[in-house]
Design a protein around this motif. Sequence first.
Motif, PDB file in Angstrom:
ATOM      1  N   PRO A 189       0.833  -1.209   0.000  1.00 19.24           N
ATOM      2  CA  PRO A 189       0.000   0.000   0.000  1.00 19.24           C
ATOM      3  C   PRO A 189       0.873   1.268   0.000  1.00 19.24           C
ATOM      4  N   LYS A 190       0.396   2.274  -0.720  1.00 23.72           N
ATOM      5  CA  LYS A 190       1.174   3.505  -0.886  1.00 23.72           C
ATOM      6  C   LYS A 190       1.306   4.273   0.428  1.00 23.72           C
ATOM      7  N   TYR A 191       0.262   4.214   1.232  1.00 29.32           N
ATOM      8  CA  TYR A 191       0.257   4.976   2.492  1.00 29.32           C
ATOM      9  C   TYR A 191       0.316   4.002   3.664  1.00 29.32           C
ATOM     10  N   THR A 192       0.858   4.470   4.790  1.00 34.47           N
ATOM     11  CA  THR A 192       0.966   3.591   5.952  1.00 34.47           C
ATOM     12  C   THR A 192       0.962   4.410   7.243  1.00 34.47           C
ATOM     13  N   THR A 193       0.690   3.725   8.344  1.00 32.80           N
ATOM     14  CA  THR A 193       0.855   4.362   9.662  1.00 32.80           C
ATOM     15  C   THR A 193       1.715   3.454  10.539  1.00 32.80           C
ATOM     16  N   GLU A 194       2.581   2.655   9.909  1.00 33.03           N
ATOM     17  CA  GLU A 194       3.397   1.720  10.690  1.00 33.03           C
ATOM     18  C   GLU A 194       4.875   1.895  10.340  1.00 33.03           C
ATOM     19  N   PHE A 195       5.727   1.965  11.351  1.00 24.20           N
ATOM     20  CA  PHE A 195       7.168   2.065  11.068  1.00 24.20           C
ATOM     21  C   PHE A 195       7.947   1.021  11.846  1.00 24.20           C
ATOM     22  N   ALA A 196       9.089   0.624  11.289  1.00 23.07           N
ATOM     23  CA  ALA A 196       9.965  -0.368  11.919  1.00 23.07           C
ATOM     24  C   ALA A 196      11.375   0.197  11.975  1.00 23.07           C
ATOM     25  N   LEU A 197      11.835   0.471  13.180  1.00 25.81           N
ATOM     26  CA  LEU A 197      13.149   1.081  13.410  1.00 25.81           C
ATOM     27  C   LEU A 197      13.654   0.600  14.748  1.00 25.81           C
ATOM     28  N   ASN A 198      14.972   0.442  14.899  1.00 26.61           N
ATOM     29  CA  ASN A 198      15.511   0.178  16.235  1.00 26.61           C
ATOM     30  C   ASN A 198      15.633   1.528  16.942  1.00 26.61           C
ATOM     31  N   MET A 199      14.580   1.868  17.730  1.00 23.04           N
ATOM     32  CA  MET A 199      14.492   3.192  18.346  1.00 23.04           C
ATOM     33  C   MET A 199      15.607   3.459  19.359  1.00 23.04           C
ATOM     34  N   SER A 200      16.276   2.395  19.825  1.00 26.22           N
ATOM     35  CA  SER A 200      17.330   2.615  20.818  1.00 26.22           C
ATOM     36  C   SER A 200      18.534   3.338  20.202  1.00 26.22           C
ATOM     37  N   ASN A 201      18.565   3.403  18.856  1.00 27.09           N
ATOM     38  CA  ASN A 201      19.676   4.106  18.191  1.00 27.09           C
ATOM     39  C   ASN A 201      19.351   5.565  17.912  1.00 27.09           C
ATOM     40  N   GLN A 202      18.177   6.006  18.337  1.00 27.35           N
ATOM     41  CA  GLN A 202      17.678   7.325  17.938  1.00 27.35           C
ATOM     42  C   GLN A 202      18.719   8.444  18.079  1.00 27.35           C
ATOM     43  N   ARG A 203      19.376   8.512  19.226  1.00 27.38           N
ATOM     44  CA  ARG A 203      20.269   9.651  19.452  1.00 27.38           C
ATOM     45  C   ARG A 203      21.525   9.603  18.580  1.00 27.38           C
ATOM     46  N   PHE A 204      21.767   8.461  17.930  1.00 23.77           N
ATOM     47  CA  PHE A 204      22.961   8.336  17.074  1.00 23.77           C
ATOM     48  C   PHE A 204      22.671   8.619  15.595  1.00 23.77           C
ATOM     49  N   TRP A 205      21.394   8.813  15.251  1.00 25.72           N
ATOM     50  CA  TRP A 205      21.064   9.030  13.838  1.00 25.72           C
ATOM     51  C   TRP A 205      21.491  10.399  13.362  1.00 25.72           C
ATOM     52  N   GLN A 206      21.523  10.541  12.019  1.00 29.26           N
ATOM     53  CA  GLN A 206      21.801  11.851  11.441  1.00 29.26           C
ATOM     54  C   GLN A 206      20.569  12.739  11.598  1.00 29.26           C
ATOM     55  N   GLU A 207      20.809  14.023  11.451  1.00 30.30           N
ATOM     56  CA  GLU A 207      19.768  15.019  11.745  1.00 30.30           C
ATOM     57  C   GLU A 207      18.454  14.823  10.949  1.00 30.30           C
ATOM     58  N   PRO A 208      18.509  14.526   9.623  1.00 22.20           N
ATOM     59  CA  PRO A 208      17.243  14.363   8.888  1.00 22.20           C
ATOM     60  C   PRO A 208      16.375  13.236   9.457  1.00 22.20           C
ATOM     61  N   MET A 209      17.008  12.124   9.834  1.00 19.91           N
ATOM     62  CA  MET A 209      16.250  10.990  10.378  1.00 19.91           C
ATOM     63  C   MET A 209      15.677  11.351  11.744  1.00 19.91           C
ATOM     64  N   GLN A 210      16.458  12.104  12.519  1.00 20.48           N
ATOM     65  CA  GLN A 210      15.973  12.545  13.845  1.00 20.48           C
ATOM     66  C   GLN A 210      14.685  13.362  13.677  1.00 20.48           C
ATOM     67  N   ARG A 211      14.706  14.292  12.704  1.00 20.56           N
ATOM     68  CA  ARG A 211      13.534  15.152  12.514  1.00 20.56           C
ATOM     69  C   ARG A 211      12.349  14.341  12.000  1.00 20.56           C
ATOM     70  N   TYR A 212      12.609  13.433  11.052  1.00 21.16           N
ATOM     71  CA  TYR A 212      11.523  12.624  10.481  1.00 21.16           C
ATOM     72  C   TYR A 212      10.838  11.811  11.580  1.00 21.16           C
ATOM     73  N   VAL A 213      11.638  11.128  12.399  1.00 15.11           N
ATOM     74  CA  VAL A 213      11.049  10.249  13.419  1.00 15.11           C
ATOM     75  C   VAL A 213      10.394  11.073  14.530  1.00 15.11           C
ATOM     76  N   ALA A 214      10.983  12.210  14.858  1.00 15.11           N
ATOM     77  CA  ALA A 214      10.356  13.069  15.887  1.00 15.11           C
ATOM     78  C   ALA A 214       8.941  13.442  15.428  1.00 15.11           C
ATOM     79  N   ASP A 215       8.788  13.734  14.136  1.00 19.05           N
ATOM     80  CA  ASP A 215       7.457  14.097  13.629  1.00 19.05           C
ATOM     81  C   ASP A 215       6.504  12.899  13.618  1.00 19.05           C
ATOM     82  N   LEU A 216       7.046  11.697  13.336  1.00 23.29           N
ATOM     83  CA  LEU A 216       6.191  10.488  13.400  1.00 23.29           C
ATOM     84  C   LEU A 216       5.645  10.324  14.815  1.00 23.29           C
TER      85      LEU A 216
END
Length: 323
Positions: A189-216
């Motif tokens: 499906p083109k649209y979704t409301t489900e994500f799969a990420l190892n959230m324990s790495n959040q603080r180590f991600w690059q800035e764009p990913m940090q902003r994307y996930v913060a908004d999710l």
Amino acid sequence: MRRISPVLQQDGVEPELIALLKTILAACREISFRVSQGELAGVLGSTLGENIQGETQKKLDVIANELLKEVILETGVVKAISSEEEDHIVAGNPQGKYLVTFDPLDGSSNTDINSLIGTIFSILPADPAKAPDDASLFLQPGTAQVAAGYVLYGPSTMLALTTGHGTRLYTLDNTYGGFLLTGDQAAIPKYTTEFALNMSNQRFWQEPMQRYVADLLLGKTGPRGKNFNMRWIAAMVGDVHRVLCRGGIFAYPRDTKDSTKPDKLRLMYEANPMSFLVEQAGGISSTGYERIMEIIPTDIHQRVAVILGSKHEVETCIGYHKA
Ligand code: F6P
């Protein structure tokens, strides 16, 4: 229900490639049986070694690797193989038309908890001018793949397979002894409301990913205006299977947790075959900056950031990387 050969024949797949795929699947049937035996077969737990990636090898990793290697080389149509569990490529028939790359047992730490694991494979054309021990044979972009798939050892053993004619799902029928078509033309499906990420790495991600996930995570109260749900199986094969079945976004972004290993997933053994399957099912697959299947590899064991799944969601994530 249809068997694999007539489906592939109908798609015009070369007989030699069909035979090679059937050989790989025969080995996966054997792996499936051993996985299902678990502790009874004495195959759980670790060996004393590490693979080239510096990861502990499970006994099942080694068994699956040996099985696949042996049967694939016996086909005579394979010039060389490259496995996540082997330091170097293994030469086959100098006249072989194909190259096979594989991760014999993805997510193998899940064996300890009787959870999802799988075998991922990719088939590339072999350059007739090169020697079978020349590793540069494999340095082709994912767009060159002629087939890719995974076998998921779950409550039922399932196969996702593409030869560039869409992605189909098959289920292993042990009474018949082979895989039967149970899902023609997967459509993510083109649209979704489900994500799969190892959230324990959040603080180590690059800035764009940090902003994307913060908004999710802001859900309905944030710019995305909808709530998201999270799932993480810790085996790419399980997470990508869910995405193929009902959509979602799966990501293993670049991080600074270990400076020697900014990316986790392997381009040739995981990212390229999964990207081929996902794209053939209408999804997209990117590093955030480029299409994964267009990367020209420089090393057989190279790693890459992966963001794949539902078209609109992955595009939204890529948008954060452009801002
Ligand atoms: O191959 C690596 C792998 O096991 C993937 O299958 C999976 O997506 C990921 O690692 C799990 O990573 P983590 O251990 O960070 O949850």
